[in-house]
Design an enzyme around this catalytic site. Structure first.
Site, mmCIF file in Angstrom:
data_model
loop_
_atom_site.group_PDB
_atom_site.id
_atom_site.type_symbol
_atom_site.label_atom_id
_atom_site.label_comp_id
_atom_site.label_asym_id
_atom_site.label_seq_id
_atom_site.Cartn_x
_atom_site.Cartn_y
_atom_site.Cartn_z
ATOM 1 N N ARG A 120 11.958 6.288 -0.421
ATOM 2 C CA ARG A 120 12.305 6.920 -1.708
ATOM 3 C C ARG A 120 11.534 6.233 -2.852
ATOM 4 O O ARG A 120 10.578 6.785 -3.375
ATOM 5 C CB ARG A 120 13.825 6.838 -1.927
ATOM 6 C CG ARG A 120 14.356 7.782 -3.005
ATOM 7 C CD ARG A 120 14.121 7.288 -4.430
ATOM 8 N NE ARG A 120 14.675 5.952 -4.677
ATOM 9 C CZ ARG A 120 14.452 5.279 -5.810
ATOM 10 N NH1 ARG A 120 13.712 5.789 -6.767
ATOM 11 N NH2 ARG A 120 14.940 4.064 -5.983
ATOM 12 N N ASP A 121 11.911 5.009 -3.189
ATOM 13 C CA ASP A 121 11.254 4.339 -4.319
ATOM 14 C C ASP A 121 9.765 4.141 -4.025
ATOM 15 O O ASP A 121 8.914 4.289 -4.900
ATOM 16 C CB ASP A 121 11.929 2.980 -4.580
ATOM 17 C CG ASP A 121 11.857 2.545 -6.030
ATOM 18 O OD1 ASP A 121 11.104 3.172 -6.797
ATOM 19 O OD2 ASP A 121 12.535 1.569 -6.400
ATOM 20 N N HIS A 163 17.375 -5.659 -6.966
ATOM 21 C CA HIS A 163 16.318 -4.648 -6.735
ATOM 22 C C HIS A 163 15.139 -5.061 -7.616
ATOM 23 O O HIS A 163 15.129 -4.794 -8.814
ATOM 24 C CB HIS A 163 16.882 -3.279 -7.122
ATOM 25 C CG HIS A 163 15.911 -2.130 -7.038
ATOM 26 N ND1 HIS A 163 16.028 -1.120 -6.105
ATOM 27 C CD2 HIS A 163 14.835 -1.796 -7.791
ATOM 28 C CE1 HIS A 163 15.068 -0.227 -6.284
ATOM 29 N NE2 HIS A 163 14.327 -0.615 -7.311
ATOM 30 N N HIS A 186 11.114 -5.203 -8.567
ATOM 31 C CA HIS A 186 9.728 -4.733 -8.436
ATOM 32 C C HIS A 186 8.837 -5.955 -8.679
ATOM 33 O O HIS A 186 9.264 -6.934 -9.297
ATOM 34 C CB HIS A 186 9.447 -3.613 -9.448
ATOM 35 C CG HIS A 186 10.064 -2.304 -9.023
ATOM 36 N ND1 HIS A 186 9.324 -1.270 -8.498
ATOM 37 C CD2 HIS A 186 11.348 -1.876 -9.035
ATOM 38 C CE1 HIS A 186 10.124 -0.256 -8.203
ATOM 39 N NE2 HIS A 186 11.361 -0.595 -8.515
ATOM 40 N N CYS A 214 7.391 3.213 -10.640
ATOM 41 C CA CYS A 214 8.335 4.159 -11.206
ATOM 42 C C CYS A 214 7.583 5.126 -12.117
ATOM 43 O O CYS A 214 6.826 4.700 -12.988
ATOM 44 C CB CYS A 214 9.423 3.433 -11.993
ATOM 45 S SG CYS A 214 10.601 4.590 -12.715
ATOM 46 N N ASN A 257 8.132 -2.055 -5.229
ATOM 47 C CA ASN A 257 9.191 -3.033 -4.983
ATOM 48 C C ASN A 257 8.576 -4.229 -4.266
ATOM 49 O O ASN A 257 7.493 -4.135 -3.700
ATOM 50 C CB ASN A 257 10.248 -2.426 -4.056
ATOM 51 C CG ASN A 257 10.879 -1.204 -4.663
ATOM 52 O OD1 ASN A 257 10.345 -0.118 -4.549
ATOM 53 N ND2 ASN A 257 11.997 -1.382 -5.321
#
Ligand code: HMG
Ligand code: MG
Length: 304
Positions: A15-16, A207, A209, A240, A249
């Protein structure tokens, strides 16, 4: 505080990691990636995102992805749900855990989900009410907990304020997210100190990055504060769409290597993770952003 004996890794690559890719990644590649991650022992995979395809075109087809993967018992397959439409789609696609997402910065909330933080909570209320009714786990994600690309500095108290709102919404887990990867270990300690003043450490995940190369140090700092859930992305994929210049990430392979060195368990097959990083970067034509992944790929190719 001593470091945790075991860490839960939430793999957010599908996803990310992929959401920012310009070229559409075929559904079968996404499915294959998730299946490989399942086979490698990842306990929680962020597999899809039921957001507007006009906002995030790469995540179109999430229902097909969720309906095509081979699910392994015990693995949590998560998906982002910004509103009731997303929730209904996630429910139909048999999502185990929904992710509602807001921000510690008003400016980022507007850019990312087109509403204020308070409005986002209003939007999430029917979503979390329905998820409770349907027995689905709820995760809340708080972007820009260490800095915002539009607003700049973010204070720990602003993070604490959104954490309280997420707790009121009934979140089972709350991600403290460094969307643009600017945080440093001292800041990580300060933010967790603030929120651990009123909430249990088991509620939170980190979380991070890796834009400024601080994410492994930030994970270590968070572990020293008692945190034992971390998000990472295979091969360090990602970025993002609403945070210019932000890189992916922290790379899963790098986190696993560090944890292995510290004797901290994850139940994930490290060699398999390295192979998956190699697989997906070749499939999408990207350089592997994991230092560990690159080092081991070089070693494998020379047979040393
Ligand atoms: P909006 O334009 O204010 O919403 O967007 P709307 O209700 O007016 O809807 C606009 C259109 O989108 C309508 O279609 C809706 O039907 C459709 P139209 O009538 O124009 O044809 N729509 C949807 N379609 C599919 N699924 C849905 C959905 N909802 C509306 N769920 C909205 C508001 C929240 C929808 C939009 O801003 C959006 O989708 N944003 C998503 C942004 C996003 O996904 N960002 C990346 C993920 S967050 C992240 O990466 C951070 C994280 O990793 C942590 C960190 O690092 O910080 C989690
Ligand atoms: Mg993120």
């Amino acid at each position: 505080m001593s470091l945790p004996k075991k860490v839960k890794i939430v793999e957010v690559g599908p996803r990310d990691g992929l959401q920012n890719e310009k070229e559409f990644v075929p559904i079968d590649v996404k499915v294959d990636l998730i299946n490989q991650l399942s086979n490698a022992g990842f306990p929680n995979i962020e597999a899809a995102s039921f957001v507007s395809p006009k906002w995030i075109p790469q995540m179109a087809g999430s229902a097909e992805v969720m309906n095509s993967i081979i699910r392994k018992p015990g693995i949590i397959y998560s998906a982002l749900t910004p509103n009731m439409k997303g929730y209904e789609d996630a429910l139909l696609a048999k999502t185990d855990e929904i992710v509602i997402f807001s921000a510690a910065s008003e400016a980022f909330s507007q850019k990312n989900i087109n509403c204020s933080i308070a409005e986002s909570v209003e939007r999430f209320t029917p979503v979390t009410t329905a998820a409770k009714r349907d027995g689905i786990r709820i995760r809340g994600s708080i972007s820009c907990s260490f800095g915002c690309p539009y607003q700049g500095a973010v204070e720990p108290k602003q993070v604490a304020d959104v954490v309280k709102r997420m707790m009121d919404l009934g979140c089972d887990e709350i991600d403290i997210a460094d969307t643009i990867g600017v945080g440093t270990p001292g800041q990580v300690a300060a933010v967790f100190e603030e929120i651990l003043g009123f909430a249990p450490k088991e509620l939170f995940s980190g979380h991070f990055h890796d834009t400024y190369g601080q994410s492994l140090a930030n994970i270590y700092a968070a572990m020293e504060m008692g945190i034992s859930i971390f998000h990472s992305s295979i091969a360090g994929l990602g970025g993002c769409p609403y945070a210019k210049g932000a890189t992916g990430n922290v790379a899963t392979e790098d986190v696993l290597y560090m944890l292995k060195g510290l004797g901290i368990e994850t139940d994930i097959n490290f060699d398999a993770a390295v192979s998956i990083g190699d697989y997906i970067t070749k499939k999408i034509g990207k350089r592997n952003a994991s230092r560990v992944g690159r080092a081991l790929a070089a070693k494998r190719s020379t047979g040393d």
